[in-house]
Design an enzyme around this catalytic site. Structure first.
Site, PDB file in Angstrom:
ATOM      1  N   ASP A  72     -58.260-129.732 -12.034  1.00  0.00           N
ATOM      2  CA  ASP A  72     -59.623-128.994 -11.671  1.00  0.00           C
ATOM      3  C   ASP A  72     -59.127-127.600 -11.680  1.00  0.00           C
ATOM      4  O   ASP A  72     -58.466-126.965 -10.687  1.00  0.00           O
ATOM      5  CB  ASP A  72     -60.008-129.444 -10.177  1.00  0.00           C
ATOM      6  CG  ASP A  72     -61.222-128.583  -9.728  1.00  0.00           C
ATOM      7  OD1 ASP A  72     -62.024-129.030  -8.933  1.00  0.00           O
ATOM      8  OD2 ASP A  72     -61.375-127.412 -10.510  1.00  0.00           O
ATOM      9  N   TYR A  88     -61.060-129.263  -2.962  1.00  0.00           N
ATOM     10  CA  TYR A  88     -62.518-129.367  -3.212  1.00  0.00           C
ATOM     11  C   TYR A  88     -62.960-129.118  -4.494  1.00  0.00           C
ATOM     12  O   TYR A  88     -62.480-128.372  -5.405  1.00  0.00           O
ATOM     13  CB  TYR A  88     -63.350-128.182  -2.282  1.00  0.00           C
ATOM     14  CG  TYR A  88     -64.652-127.944  -2.612  1.00  0.00           C
ATOM     15  CD1 TYR A  88     -65.213-126.871  -3.305  1.00  0.00           C
ATOM     16  CD2 TYR A  88     -65.582-128.685  -1.987  1.00  0.00           C
ATOM     17  CE1 TYR A  88     -66.712-126.845  -3.455  1.00  0.00           C
ATOM     18  CE2 TYR A  88     -66.951-128.757  -2.113  1.00  0.00           C
ATOM     19  CZ  TYR A  88     -67.643-127.753  -2.977  1.00  0.00           C
ATOM     20  OH  TYR A  88     -68.983-127.755  -2.908  1.00  0.00           O
ATOM     21  N   LYS A 106     -66.404-120.805 -12.970  1.00  0.00           N
ATOM     22  CA  LYS A 106     -66.011-119.186 -12.389  1.00  0.00           C
ATOM     23  C   LYS A 106     -65.987-118.153 -13.548  1.00  0.00           C
ATOM     24  O   LYS A 106     -66.696-117.799 -14.184  1.00  0.00           O
ATOM     25  CB  LYS A 106     -64.993-119.340 -11.514  1.00  0.00           C
ATOM     26  CG  LYS A 106     -65.536-120.243 -10.281  1.00  0.00           C
ATOM     27  CD  LYS A 106     -64.435-120.176  -9.158  1.00  0.00           C
ATOM     28  CE  LYS A 106     -64.740-121.344  -8.035  1.00  0.00           C
ATOM     29  NZ  LYS A 106     -65.506-120.867  -7.022  1.00  0.00           N
TER      30      LYS A 106
END
Ligand code: KE4
Length: 429
Positions: A239, A144, A267
């Site tokens: 990613d 994702y 994050k």
């Protein structure tokens, strides 16, 4: 556990936000039941509005590697706020955080801060297409990368080289340049490159997958992606929104010694405030506006509070922190595996550093096909049995659990005891 106040708030929230939440996974649809509302959080513990306390293994989906309300982070945010909350103009904090990231990840020669992981991957893909003049992007099932239209794509039928939209509202044309291969299947990637290599701008991959549960790269898998992208003149985008500063201070690129052309971060680098970043080779990043022709912008990009929170976080992440996280997370992994074994439940506990999760299945979990064999109903029962024992796991069997520096041996021991009792209860149904 009483959930009276949470239930009242949830009823109200549903009037204003879809399913009462601002991100789908928070609505507990995958595990059933309804969400509890947080009053406060400190260290490894969340307190909800009814006064219930939980040892937290969601950690804001990996952002809070130092746990909640870490003193250094709170202090940095307070000091930054007193100097203004947003300038819409350059300030030193952006430079300091960029330097801290580049010092840990030398392949990040230049970067641009954005406000989410989605923006980071979306921008990196646009840059890759501009740099190569090619349209296609190759991604992996189960990975994702945020909710940009062409990255919300699932494998087309059979060996079709185009992907299908994985959400309503995405015209098929928008995913026609997205190729999807199974994770850890290098032969499938080679086949797609043989078929369309000259059109592939980039491969984007979670170097350790965290969105199908935790799935580690098979030996040589990342190097194969590096070799193939080199051979065909495509770019390799890691990613690392989850894995950056999580699986090591150098992220997965450092851990596996495979250097990508670009990295997407999020994050942890925001310390719990909204931050994303994309960066990598200087020759690529110099194509980004206003230096070059690739447009990308953001009102709150480089926000002073987010930069301060991220910098305070990264400055706490010395190498000794990763040793500590390894000890705690491996202790949790062992406790979960032993408990499942004692209760005769087939289980795989995959872990990379301080991210881990359990799959209730016989087979080794190396891709989506094997991940999807996990017993999601059992996980859902376990989730609720643990919740009432004061342990909060992700409300989905296919997400990662996170250990923070605020977790202690005592938290792990309490979790191990709760896990065994909860699994026993979940099995008894
Ligand atoms: P955000 O746009 O949510 O900041 O980042 C998107 C993203 C990009 N890349 C990876 C590898 C990611 O894991 C994410 C977001 N992760 C999810 C949890 N699996 C965020 C939680 C949520 O969607 O609420």
């Amino acid at each position: 556990m009483i959930h009276e106040r949470s239930d009242q708030l949830y009823a109200k929230a549903q009037q204003w936000m879809p399913a009462g939440v601002n991100s789908p996974v928070r609505a507990f649809r995958a595990v059933g039941g309804t969400p509890f509302y947080i009053r406060s959080a400190k260290g490894a513990v969340l307190t909800d509005v009814d006064g219930n306390r939980y040892i937290d293994y969601v950690c804001s989906w990996g952002a809070l590697i130092l746990g909640h309300s870490h003193p250094a982070v709170v202090k940095a945010i307070k000091q930054a706020a007193a100097r203004g909350t947003s300038y819409g103009a350059p300030h030193e904090g952006e430079i300091l955080l960029a330097e801290e990231i580049a010092q840990a990840m030398p392949w990040v020669e230049m970067l641009r801060f954005v406000n989410s992981g989605t923006e980071a991957t979306m921008s990196a893909v646009r840059l890759a297409r501009a740099a190569t003049g090619r349209p296609k992007i190759l991604k992996f099932e189960g990975n994702y990368h945020g909710h940009a239209d062409y990255l919300l794509a699932k494998a087309g039928s059979g060996v079709a080289t185009f992907a299908l939209p994985d959400s309503a509202g995405i015209p098929a044309e928008l995913t026609q340049h997205t190729l999807v291969a199974p994770y850890n299947h290098p032969e499938a990637v080679e086949a797609l490159f043989r078929e369309a290599g000259e059109q592939i701008a980039a491969v984007i991959v979670e170097p350790v997958a965290g969105n199908m549960g935790v799935v580690l790269p098979a030996p040589g898998f990342l190097q194969t992606l590096r070799d193939l992208t080199n051979r065909y003149g495509s770019l390799l985008i890691f990613d690392e929104v989850i894995t950056g500063f999580r699986v090591s201070r150098q992220g997965a690129a450092g851990l596996y010694s495979v250097v990508p052309d670009m990295v997407c971060l999020g994050k942890i680098i925001g310390g719990g405030l909204p931050v994303g970043a994309y960066g990598g080779r200087r020759d690529l990043m110099q194509m980004v506006a206003p230096l070059g022709p690739v447009y990308q912008a953001g009102t709150l990009s480089g926000n002073p509070l987010a930069m301060a929170a991220g910098l305070a976080t990264l400055r706490e992440l010395g190498e000794e922190v990763y040793t500590r996280l390894e000890e705690l997370a491996s202790a949790l992994q062992q406790a979960v595996a032993e408990s499942a074994n004692k209760l005769g439940v087939p289980a795989q506990v995959n872990r990379a550093g301080s991210m881990l999760n359990v799959f209730f299945t016989e087979c080794a979990v190396t891709d989506t096909a094997s991940a999807f064999t996990t017993d999601r109903q059992l996980y859902a029962r376990l989730f609720h049995a643990l919740l009432k024992r004061g342990v909060f796991l992700p409300p989905s069997a296919l997400e990662a659990w996170f250990v923070s520096t605020a977790h202690t041996e005592s938290h792990i021991e309490r979790t191990a005891k709760a896990f065994h009792a909860a699994l026993k209860e979940a099995l008894a149904v």
